[in-house]
Design an enzyme around this catalytic site. Structure first.
Site, PDB file in Angstrom:
ATOM      1  N   SER A   1      -2.789  22.800  26.748  1.00 27.01           N
ATOM      2  CA  SER A   1      -2.013  22.032  25.310  1.00 27.01           C
ATOM      3  C   SER A   1      -2.226  20.390  25.737  1.00 27.01           C
ATOM      4  O   SER A   1      -2.496  19.808  26.833  1.00 27.01           O
ATOM      5  CB  SER A   1      -0.480  22.218  25.939  1.00 27.01           C
ATOM      6  OG  SER A   1       0.363  21.238  25.400  1.00 27.01           O
TER       7      SER A   1
ATOM      8  N   GLU B   1      -0.024  18.309  25.667  1.00 29.85           N
ATOM      9  CA  GLU B   1       0.973  17.925  26.489  1.00 29.85           C
ATOM     10  C   GLU B   1       0.494  17.492  27.899  1.00 29.85           C
ATOM     11  O   GLU B   1       0.905  16.567  28.422  1.00 29.85           O
ATOM     12  CB  GLU B   1       2.188  18.971  26.699  1.00 29.85           C
ATOM     13  CG  GLU B   1       3.260  18.827  25.555  1.00 29.85           C
ATOM     14  CD  GLU B   1       3.906  17.852  25.548  1.00 29.85           C
ATOM     15  OE1 GLU B   1       3.956  17.277  24.412  1.00 29.85           O
ATOM     16  OE2 GLU B   1       4.537  17.376  26.573  1.00 29.85           O
TER      17      GLU B   1
ATOM     18  N   TYR C   1       6.806  22.057  31.675  1.00 29.25           N
ATOM     19  CA  TYR C   1       5.870  22.582  30.917  1.00 29.25           C
ATOM     20  C   TYR C   1       4.533  22.230  30.933  1.00 29.25           C
ATOM     21  O   TYR C   1       3.784  22.841  31.362  1.00 29.25           O
ATOM     22  CB  TYR C   1       6.602  22.177  29.362  1.00 29.25           C
ATOM     23  CG  TYR C   1       5.443  22.911  28.410  1.00 29.25           C
ATOM     24  CD1 TYR C   1       5.584  24.238  28.082  1.00 29.25           C
ATOM     25  CD2 TYR C   1       4.610  22.081  27.779  1.00 29.25           C
ATOM     26  CE1 TYR C   1       4.507  24.669  27.287  1.00 29.25           C
ATOM     27  CE2 TYR C   1       3.610  22.335  26.901  1.00 29.25           C
ATOM     28  CZ  TYR C   1       3.557  23.847  26.649  1.00 29.25           C
ATOM     29  OH  TYR C   1       2.577  24.305  25.771  1.00 29.25           O
TER      30      TYR C   1
HETATM   31  P1  NAP Z   1       6.131  30.448  20.969  1.00 24.71           P
HETATM   32  O1  NAP Z   1       6.105  30.512  19.554  1.00 24.71           O
HETATM   33  O2  NAP Z   1       6.986  29.919  21.629  1.00 24.71           O
HETATM   34  O3  NAP Z   1       5.608  31.866  21.533  1.00 24.71           O
HETATM   35  C1  NAP Z   1       5.618  31.994  22.852  1.00 24.71           C
HETATM   36  C2  NAP Z   1       5.507  33.625  23.188  1.00 24.71           C
HETATM   37  O4  NAP Z   1       5.646  33.729  24.717  1.00 24.71           O
HETATM   38  C3  NAP Z   1       6.577  34.595  22.643  1.00 24.71           C
HETATM   39  O5  NAP Z   1       6.054  35.809  22.160  1.00 24.71           O
HETATM   40  C4  NAP Z   1       7.497  34.654  23.805  1.00 24.71           C
HETATM   41  O6  NAP Z   1       7.993  36.135  23.845  1.00 24.71           O
HETATM   42  C5  NAP Z   1       6.353  34.530  24.922  1.00 24.71           C
HETATM   43  N1  NAP Z   1       7.050  34.490  26.438  1.00 24.71           N
HETATM   44  C6  NAP Z   1       7.810  33.557  26.932  1.00 24.71           C
HETATM   45  N2  NAP Z   1       7.927  33.986  28.004  1.00 24.71           N
HETATM   46  C7  NAP Z   1       7.463  34.895  28.524  1.00 24.71           C
HETATM   47  C8  NAP Z   1       7.287  35.647  29.747  1.00 24.71           C
HETATM   48  N3  NAP Z   1       7.672  35.269  30.844  1.00 24.71           N
HETATM   49  N4  NAP Z   1       6.536  36.791  29.720  1.00 24.71           N
HETATM   50  C9  NAP Z   1       5.883  37.338  28.563  1.00 24.71           C
HETATM   51  N5  NAP Z   1       5.992  36.605  27.470  1.00 24.71           N
HETATM   52  C10 NAP Z   1       6.748  35.364  27.167  1.00 24.71           C
HETATM   53  O7  NAP Z   1       4.600  29.567  21.153  1.00 24.71           O
HETATM   54  P2  NAP Z   1       3.553  29.027  20.144  1.00 24.71           P
HETATM   55  O8  NAP Z   1       3.933  28.135  19.565  1.00 24.71           O
HETATM   56  O9  NAP Z   1       3.047  30.556  19.664  1.00 24.71           O
HETATM   57  O10 NAP Z   1       2.329  28.974  21.388  1.00 24.71           O
HETATM   58  C11 NAP Z   1       1.708  29.816  21.983  1.00 24.71           C
HETATM   59  C12 NAP Z   1       1.082  29.166  23.345  1.00 24.71           C
HETATM   60  O11 NAP Z   1       0.322  28.221  23.095  1.00 24.71           O
HETATM   61  C13 NAP Z   1       1.947  28.855  24.349  1.00 24.71           C
HETATM   62  O12 NAP Z   1       1.703  29.175  25.537  1.00 24.71           O
HETATM   63  C14 NAP Z   1       2.143  27.170  24.277  1.00 24.71           C
HETATM   64  O13 NAP Z   1       2.532  26.628  25.165  1.00 24.71           O
HETATM   65  C15 NAP Z   1       0.739  27.073  23.847  1.00 24.71           C
HETATM   66  N6  NAP Z   1       0.614  25.936  22.935  1.00 24.71           N
HETATM   67  C16 NAP Z   1       1.437  25.760  21.677  1.00 24.71           C
HETATM   68  C17 NAP Z   1       1.077  24.577  21.020  1.00 24.71           C
HETATM   69  C18 NAP Z   1       1.731  24.441  19.680  1.00 24.71           C
HETATM   70  O14 NAP Z   1       1.783  23.305  18.900  1.00 24.71           O
HETATM   71  N7  NAP Z   1       2.107  25.598  19.197  1.00 24.71           N
HETATM   72  C19 NAP Z   1       0.369  23.728  21.366  1.00 24.71           C
HETATM   73  C20 NAP Z   1      -0.644  23.771  22.555  1.00 24.71           C
HETATM   74  C21 NAP Z   1      -0.397  24.776  23.337  1.00 24.71           C
HETATM   75  P3  NAP Z   1       9.592  36.004  22.928  1.00 24.71           P
HETATM   76  O15 NAP Z   1       9.168  36.117  21.509  1.00 24.71           O
HETATM   77  O16 NAP Z   1      10.257  37.228  23.394  1.00 24.71           O
HETATM   78  O17 NAP Z   1      10.408  34.466  23.314  1.00 24.71           O
HETATM   79  N1  GDD Z   2      12.203  19.650  19.379  1.00 21.34           N
HETATM   80  C1  GDD Z   2      12.560  18.436  18.928  1.00 21.34           C
HETATM   81  N2  GDD Z   2      13.854  18.419  18.536  1.00 21.34           N
HETATM   82  N3  GDD Z   2      11.933  17.261  18.979  1.00 21.34           N
HETATM   83  C2  GDD Z   2      12.403  16.124  18.619  1.00 21.34           C
HETATM   84  C3  GDD Z   2      13.516  15.854  18.037  1.00 21.34           C
HETATM   85  C4  GDD Z   2      14.400  17.174  18.058  1.00 21.34           C
HETATM   86  O1  GDD Z   2      15.556  16.958  17.465  1.00 21.34           O
HETATM   87  N4  GDD Z   2      13.737  14.812  17.665  1.00 21.34           N
HETATM   88  C5  GDD Z   2      12.557  13.983  17.967  1.00 21.34           C
HETATM   89  N5  GDD Z   2      11.614  14.878  18.702  1.00 21.34           N
HETATM   90  C6  GDD Z   2      10.418  14.525  19.195  1.00 21.34           C
HETATM   91  C7  GDD Z   2      10.176  15.039  20.504  1.00 21.34           C
HETATM   92  O2  GDD Z   2      10.924  14.195  21.380  1.00 21.34           O
HETATM   93  C8  GDD Z   2       8.647  14.932  20.807  1.00 21.34           C
HETATM   94  O3  GDD Z   2       8.176  13.729  21.074  1.00 21.34           O
HETATM   95  C9  GDD Z   2       8.235  15.301  19.502  1.00 21.34           C
HETATM   96  O4  GDD Z   2       9.482  15.220  18.390  1.00 21.34           O
HETATM   97  C10 GDD Z   2       7.594  16.846  19.112  1.00 21.34           C
HETATM   98  O5  GDD Z   2       8.719  17.533  19.806  1.00 21.34           O
HETATM   99  P1  GDD Z   2       8.550  19.301  19.679  1.00 21.34           P
HETATM  100  O6  GDD Z   2       8.423  19.532  18.055  1.00 21.34           O
HETATM  101  O7  GDD Z   2       9.483  19.995  20.318  1.00 21.34           O
HETATM  102  O8  GDD Z   2       6.877  19.521  20.161  1.00 21.34           O
HETATM  103  P2  GDD Z   2       6.427  18.991  21.460  1.00 21.34           P
HETATM  104  O9  GDD Z   2       5.288  17.786  21.019  1.00 21.34           O
HETATM  105  O10 GDD Z   2       7.003  18.678  22.587  1.00 21.34           O
HETATM  106  O11 GDD Z   2       5.618  20.355  22.105  1.00 21.34           O
HETATM  107  C11 GDD Z   2       4.823  21.158  21.249  1.00 21.34           C
HETATM  108  O12 GDD Z   2       3.454  20.699  21.237  1.00 21.34           O
HETATM  109  C12 GDD Z   2       2.759  20.959  22.534  1.00 21.34           C
HETATM  110  C13 GDD Z   2       1.353  20.505  22.119  1.00 21.34           C
HETATM  111  O13 GDD Z   2       1.329  19.109  22.113  1.00 21.34           O
HETATM  112  C14 GDD Z   2       4.978  22.704  21.673  1.00 21.34           C
HETATM  113  O14 GDD Z   2       4.728  23.576  20.910  1.00 21.34           O
HETATM  114  C15 GDD Z   2       4.325  22.793  23.195  1.00 21.34           C
HETATM  115  O15 GDD Z   2       4.415  24.290  23.548  1.00 21.34           O
HETATM  116  C16 GDD Z   2       2.928  22.329  23.102  1.00 21.34           C
HETATM  117  O16 GDD Z   2       2.226  22.437  24.222  1.00 21.34           O
END
Ligand code: NAP
Ligand code: GDD
Length: 341
Positions: free
Chosen positions: A129, A131, A153
């Site tokens: 990620s 992050e 995380y």
């Molecule tokens: P998500 O919608 O939160 O999905 C996470 C998945 O992981 C869900 O299927 C959840 O199951 C499962 N899970 C959570 N804890 C688990 C455990 N202990 N054992 C088995 N399964 C578990 O996340 P996403 O947005 O699809 O992201 C997919 C991956 O990419 C994650 O690893 C995330 O950290 C990473 N990532 C995401 C982003 C982004 O912007 N979306 C960016 C960079 C990296 P449930 O449905 O039962 O909760």
């Molecule tokens: N969730 C959330 N809720 N974020 C908020 C809010 C709120 O009410 N208000 C402001 N934010 C700001 C957060 O502080 C953060 O800086 C930004 O919006 C994005 O927050 P999220 O959408 O929660 O995403 P993230 O960047 O923290 O994390 C996501 O992206 C990562 C990749 O950079 C997640 O999908 C992570 O799993 C992923 O790795």
């Protein structure tokens, strides 16, 4: 027929990746967690279309249960493993650090060990990620930029990233890190900022919500569309060698800009509806993330297709429809209002 094993198949990316791989002719095997209620909403349509034909196969497992992961890999003998499972909410990782970090560290180690011991050439994808970079600099971040994690995380993800590289180098395994920047969609979890905003807009327009409470509106992210990003995951797994890859759009936008586009689309001003609530301010903020995806563009021939503006509009349109249905159900007392104003 190629077999893919996906952890986190019920998540946003799990849904898009399963669909993508099924369309490519793969047999997909995914793990779901046992829950007291059904948690397969995102993939229910895929289940009804593909589970009887055994194209989509689901198993109860958890990243914290190494024996179940190992026996699943032994039985399925997949060609490609995509480790998408994680407690993926950064703010929640401060509240539940043990669970968040255990899942994203022990899980990958269990999978990597199983892959190593299987004795078959299996490709492994780790969901790394942006992050991990910590968001201190406003420069473009690429595969060589320094990690400076700011949350439990992110620290867990840095560990898994290094372990994936270590298994690649030590055992000559095909282990890939996809360093994905934020990617969103109508399937995005409803507590991530983009979806929280578009879900709120849908309900405001239909008169079933008054305000949206948010935290830091100045945070800047490089936001892309999840459907484009799962294609990049697959392309990395088809490349001639395993590597680390940044996937991003190369454009930075603030939460305020996302609010502007989304509210403008429905003819409203966000300033009239958004409140700041301290509870959404994080103990340690990642202020600015901007990726340089040139390596993936040049070597994988990948590029994002959906723009920031189109992504916001796509999410607003989808959530307007959802809110319209909710309004009808509320009026008939078939659901209760569970969301905040
Ligand atoms: P998500 O919608 O939160 O999905 C996470 C998945 O992981 C869900 O299927 C959840 O199951 C499962 N899970 C959570 N804890 C688990 C455990 N202990 N054992 C088995 N399964 C578990 O996340 P996403 O947005 O699809 O992201 C997919 C991956 O990419 C994650 O690893 C995330 O950290 C990473 N990532 C995401 C982003 C982004 O912007 N979306 C960016 C960079 C990296 P449930 O449905 O039962 O909760
Ligand atoms: N969730 C959330 N809720 N974020 C908020 C809010 C709120 O009410 N208000 C402001 N934010 C700001 C957060 O502080 C953060 O800086 C930004 O919006 C994005 O927050 P999220 O959408 O929660 O995403 P993230 O960047 O923290 O994390 C996501 O992206 C990562 C990749 O950079 C997640 O999908 C992570 O799993 C992923 O790795």
């Amino acid at each position: 027929m190629k077999k893919a094993f996906i952890t986190g198949v019920t998540g946003q990316d799990g849904y898009y990746l399963s669909k993508f791989l099924i369309d490519k002719g793969y047999e997909v095997h995914g793990t779901i967690r046992r829950s007291s209620t059904f948690n397969t909403k995102r993939i229910d349509e895929l289940i009804s279309q593909y589970s009887e034909k055994k194209i989509l196969n689901l198993y109860y497992s958890d990243l914290l249960d190494p024996s179940s992961l190992n026996s699943l890999l032994q039985n399925i003998q997949p060609d490609e493993v995509y480790n998408l499972a994680a407690q993926s909410h950064v703010a929640v990782s401060f509240k539940n650090p043990h669970f968040s970090v255990s899942t994203s560290t022990n899980g990958p180690v269990s999978l990597l060990e199983s892959v190593k011991n299987l004795g078959k050439e299996i490709k492994y994808y780790q969901a790394s990620s942006s992050e991990m970079y910590g968001g201190v600099s406003t420069d473009y971040l690429d595969e060589n930029s320094i990690f400076d994690p700011k949350s439990p995380y992110a620290a867990g993800k840095v560990f898994a990233h290094h372990m994936t590289k270590i298994y690649r180098e030590s055992y000559n395994l095909f282990c890939v890190n996809g360093i994905l920047f934020n990617h969103e969609s109508p399937e995005r979890g409803e507590t991530f900022v983009t979806r929280k905003i578009t879900r709120g807009i849908g309900r405001i327009v239909h008169g079933i919500q008054n305000n949206i409470s948010l935290g830091n509106l100045d945070a800047v992210r490089d936001w892309g569309f999840a459907g484009d990003y799962v294609e990049a995951m697959w392309l990395m797994m088809q490349y001639k060698e395993a590597d680390d890859w940044v996937i991003a759009t190369g454009e930075a936008h603030s939460v305020k800009e996302f609010l502007d586009i989304s509210f403008n689309h429905v003819g409203l001003k966000w300033e009239d509806y958004v409140k700041i609530d301290e509870k959404y301010i994080r103990p340690n903020e990642v202020n600015h993330l901007l990726g340089n995806p040139n390596k993936a563009k040049n070597l994988l021939d990948w590029k994002p297709k959906v723009s920031f503006e189109d992504l916001a509009v796509m999410m607003v349109e989808s959530d307007l429809k959802l809110a319209e249905q909710e309004k009808v159900l509320l009026e008939k007392n078939l659901i209760s209002k569970t969301w905040e104003d």
